[in-house]
Design an enzyme around this catalytic site. Sequence first.
Site, short mmCIF file in Angstrom:
data_model
loop_
_atom_site.label_atom_id
_atom_site.label_comp_id
_atom_site.label_asym_id
_atom_site.label_seq_id
_atom_site.Cartn_x
_atom_site.Cartn_y
_atom_site.Cartn_z
N THR D 44 8.58 -13.87 -8.74
CA THR D 44 7.88 -12.67 -9.17
C THR D 44 6.53 -13.01 -9.80
O THR D 44 5.53 -12.33 -9.58
CB THR D 44 8.75 -11.90 -10.18
OG1 THR D 44 9.98 -11.56 -9.55
CG2 THR D 44 8.06 -10.64 -10.67
N HIS D 47 4.10 -13.60 -7.11
CA HIS D 47 3.62 -12.33 -6.54
C HIS D 47 2.54 -11.73 -7.44
O HIS D 47 1.53 -11.22 -6.96
CB HIS D 47 4.77 -11.34 -6.38
CG HIS D 47 5.75 -11.71 -5.31
ND1 HIS D 47 5.39 -11.96 -4.01
CD2 HIS D 47 7.09 -11.90 -5.36
CE1 HIS D 47 6.46 -12.27 -3.29
NE2 HIS D 47 7.51 -12.25 -4.09
N ILE D 179 16.61 -19.74 -6.13
CA ILE D 179 17.88 -19.02 -6.30
C ILE D 179 18.89 -19.46 -5.25
O ILE D 179 20.06 -19.69 -5.55
CB ILE D 179 17.65 -17.48 -6.26
CG1 ILE D 179 16.72 -17.06 -7.41
CG2 ILE D 179 18.98 -16.74 -6.37
CD1 ILE D 179 16.35 -15.60 -7.43
#
Lengths: 345, 345, 345, 345
Positions: D44, D47, D179
């Site tokens: 994130t 991004h 992940i």
Amino acid sequence: MTAKMKALRKMKPGQGLDLVEIEVPQIKPNEVLIKVIKRSICGTDLHIYQWDQWSANRLKPPVTIGHEFYGEIVETGDEVRHYKPGDIVTAEMHIACHHCYQCRTNSAHLCENVVILGVDDDGAFADYIAVPEMNIWRVPKEIDPELAATYDPFGNAVHAVTAGPTVGKSFLILGGGPIGLAAIPIAKAAGASIVVLSELIDYRENLARKMGADHVIDPTKENLPAIIKDLTNGEGVDVVLEMSGHPKAIKEGFQSVKKNGRYSFLGIPSKPVPIDIAEDIIFPGIHIQGINGRKMFETWYLMDALLISGKVDLKPLITHHFKMENFEEAFEIGLSGNSGKIILE
Amino acid sequence: MTAKMKALRKMKPGQGLDLVEIEVPQIKPNEVLIKVIKRSICGTDLHIYQWDQWSANRLKPPVTIGHEFYGEIVETGDEVRHYKPGDIVTAEMHIACHHCYQCRTNSAHLCENVVILGVDDDGAFADYIAVPEMNIWRVPKEIDPELAATYDPFGNAVHAVTAGPTVGKSFLILGGGPIGLAAIPIAKAAGASIVVLSELIDYRENLARKMGADHVIDPTKENLPAIIKDLTNGEGVDVVLEMSGHPKAIKEGFQSVKKNGRYSFLGIPSKPVPIDIAEDIIFPGIHIQGINGRKMFETWYLMDALLISGKVDLKPLITHHFKMENFEEAFEIGLSGNSGKIILE
Amino acid sequence: MTAKMKALRKMKPGQGLDLVEIEVPQIKPNEVLIKVIKRSICGTDLHIYQWDQWSANRLKPPVTIGHEFYGEIVETGDEVRHYKPGDIVTAEMHIACHHCYQCRTNSAHLCENVVILGVDDDGAFADYIAVPEMNIWRVPKEIDPELAATYDPFGNAVHAVTAGPTVGKSFLILGGGPIGLAAIPIAKAAGASIVVLSELIDYRENLARKMGADHVIDPTKENLPAIIKDLTNGEGVDVVLEMSGHPKAIKEGFQSVKKNGRYSFLGIPSKPVPIDIAEDIIFPGIHIQGINGRKMFETWYLMDALLISGKVDLKPLITHHFKMENFEEAFEIGLSGNSGKIILE
Amino acid sequence: MTAKMKALRKMKPGQGLDLVEIEVPQIKPNEVLIKVIKRSICGTDLHIYQWDQWSANRLKPPVTIGHEFYGEIVETGDEVRHYKPGDIVTAEMHIACHHCYQCRTNSAHLCENVVILGVDDDGAFADYIAVPEMNIWRVPKEIDPELAATYDPFGNAVHAVTAGPTVGKSFLILGGGPIGLAAIPIAKAAGASIVVLSELIDYRENLARKMGADHVIDPTKENLPAIIKDLTNGEGVDVVLEMSGHPKAIKEGFQSVKKNGRYSFLGIPSKPVPIDIAEDIIFPGIHIQGINGRKMFETWYLMDALLISGKVDLKPLITHHFKMENFEEAFEIGLSGNSGKIILE
């Protein structure tokens, strides 16, 4: 027994069916022979009648079609122990292998080697049918036996409704075909707080109201997701049952389901559907399930319980009766969408 | 605000209660002050009134008792964001710590550090009560607010009924006190195929029929397990809810439950009960659950859904109304067993 | 085939067994004939050997005992489709009826009409045994086939461990018999954060350490619940597996289990046990389960997966080997408690 | 305290970040002030650094980014009761409202009103951060505290792996980002029989092997579904974890999952993906889940248990360390795909 009987068969690839005379089936030691009393037409039978792509890929004519019925046992094989001539029964027509991983882990409805009577082998649109003992289901004496001719789609609907929590949950059913319509009273009996049906054919909208829908929405005339949000504190419904197969309905389902909600799919789309996995599945934490057949036999026990207790009334769903000779008229009405379940006597 | 109010309090160890005048509570920044409109008497209140062993061990007088009520918010603390004066509300009176393992894993009803208002701190049998915002539950406008005075025991019953599968399941409820009686329509709304209640007090037997029980059995006059077997193909019920605390009823529950069935315990026995673990639990594969309080707040959403949808009607359960001044008469009727829920206005 | 074979049989009521010569069994069309290679002694066999109350009530001599084994198929019935001579197999020895409610709802291990080979009909302590095809389990080629002789108790242990959440959970196992010992590596493979075993026989305590227990406690020398609380932030363990049948252990289990925790019972107490339902079940919200047999066949797939992947090593559990002729010595060691699993070759 | 501190902030729409000096945050009564010790870069954050469409829609600059960290409490608000200065802690950075339906039904990770620190409000890429007490998680003393800087993505992976049965199940993980890589040892610790990772970047393939993957497949060089079928008796894996967001991988997941299997989605596709609902979901009875965030706080307890017990080793996942001043270099390596987790000190 080498007697003859009538049977509604797909004799060769192509549209249509033939009502022909063939030999009454010989039963194996683990089978029973059933004199069929009433039959019911499934959407699958309509596909076979029309000979769509799926039918052309799957069926090997000649084959007797039909998998929804009830009848009376007239003969039992040597190894049959739990039934006798005179018993009124119906049957799970997915003949499972009892040996694959799915069969041995309580998912016989997903058997790797399933044979479906009426699709892969001779079915119930005949005077007699042979069925293995393990697939027989006794029709409870407390119910109108005609309802047992609809246990197959009723079972699809019970399977779909009860595939997650139901008590106090709000439901949206997309599509008012016979399974969608049957799901209405099942959901209510299972504790649903509210049941909304989305459908655009007038005939089915009226039937949905008779079956007990709290709201019936025509999504071509009203904004379905907006209405759903209004009915649910802006949160969406807890459960969506997709029984239409239409891409637009599928999208409306995603727009109508609550975060952490359940979205169960039964309706078969004709081609792949674009899905916004991020916005429609991941961020809201949605649970999607494919629903196929009926659980053997948890679903069947539930069906009996719901009918015997009177919690579900399926009678309004049966809208037409025909003699087997008039099958063409019956199938044409089925194709029109202007019917509930159609019985062949 | 240093105004005075009336409160029904346990002033010192021993039997009885006193209706006294005390100061209206001061609220903290995260609390609301509620003007109590109606209260309902719980079995716990009867234990406190009589000062049984449990009460003597747990309570630290003086304390205002009572934990079932509804009222109107008259003041809100500085940090309260979701409620305002005029809101009609009730409350979960188990004040959880929000920090222990249980609180942080969706079991706040089992909080290690719980403070129960009306038991451990001042409760609702007063003109006003202060409650943390996180414990407030808004009374839905669609229902008779008096019913909200019974959300605590209604919640126990919903928690018990819905602690496992319910759709198409047969239920035996042991004991027809208010929670057992409330469980009858809840089980039926949740899809139960049949609900049997076992009770020996005539008043409660009649009330059970009003609440919709399919069968009401007096186990001192009839053979309960034998009747259950008759009603269930010899298999027993899918679910037993034990709400009596009596050793004989507990044994009858084991004799009446189906293999692989659920046996949920709420009724508090006065001493250890001998259990045949081999024959009654291991061989039949029984699932036993202790049911305590209500889930925060899954159970509460279910309560709203069941009442708003009209699937559950609790009105017949409320059998008596008293002014708070006449509390002694109210408590004596509660102790007699000849009542459903008793409201203090 | 009228050949003769040796069989270890209970010939008449009373203590002891006889190694006798009888006819090799004739198979039915749905059965296979297995030449038994190795057998393992179960606690049940010890009970039958001693002729305790349970045995006297259940067995109808003469009968060949034994239900833990593996062997090679030497003959198959006409209807057998999935096995052939030469296959190395073991079997689920609970022969279910496939027709009762339990069988038809994924609980064949609780079949109303079960016949247990080695108890109700001739078992595996013989040169040959006949078993229905549906009960056969193929021994994976990746494992030492001797382990397959212990699939029955291994299955009990897998069933018990996996009857609820396991990942990151703390386990207390009460009793270090073979099933309790097998549960140690299973729990660890299933994600247990910590596994404690309670046992008072030195031999078993040592074996428990070999099997991977994090802590082995002798509850006659140490305060088990206090140690458990120390190991678990004062909260207790998430899961207790009761495999001793002793009232004192059962009470210690209740004192050691976390609120909202799981307490699974397998060990058979000799008589009813007093249980404080209020303090030990209701207030802490405990979940109790009776564990019986193995799930057909979810448990069996798990057994294969755990052994093939190398996540569970059962070899240390097999501590003794005897020829079948020396069965009396084998049974006496089994009765002493100074053994893990005992193999009869 | 009006001292100054450094913070890595998005100052205005567009690419890049600025390391600027701002005031140390003032804490509210229910908050703690944490001196951040180490931070970790999330996808994130990448991004946001690049200012993609999602970032442009969501962020309101200026804002301090970063939500993975651990640190030491240096100040506590007046209402904070469970922490004190000196405590080493990390935090769940999804600040839930505790009042919406999702929050009140154990789905705070799906809160309707969530504020994410580091996205919607000031985050952890600074010297200090203020966090509400209810979101604090104490770092267990048994683990390397640096690992606590990765609890956020570790939690995503634990959430995904444990969202269904794991014991004895076969896993396919699509995508070897941090992940996906973390999910490998978690799945194995949770009882997975086999774990296969699909990834096409060499660096990540090697890392996957270090993390314990049984097989690492480059789907551009090998036929992934065919290999999966070979490894699983032709049945497919029990569980697919989609962590790539790529349409081709998503389709391969459907081709590789077993009937009745689980398909969990975390990877965010950039646009809608066509899905064959009939063949890929309905007929095989697949269960799909959207996985978002971490469960508060079930997932966190699991994380602690897996690390403290030593069942999961995350150290190999941390591949790079940078000073916060060198953030640009750190972000560029993150964007290259040639890294595991990157720590900012």
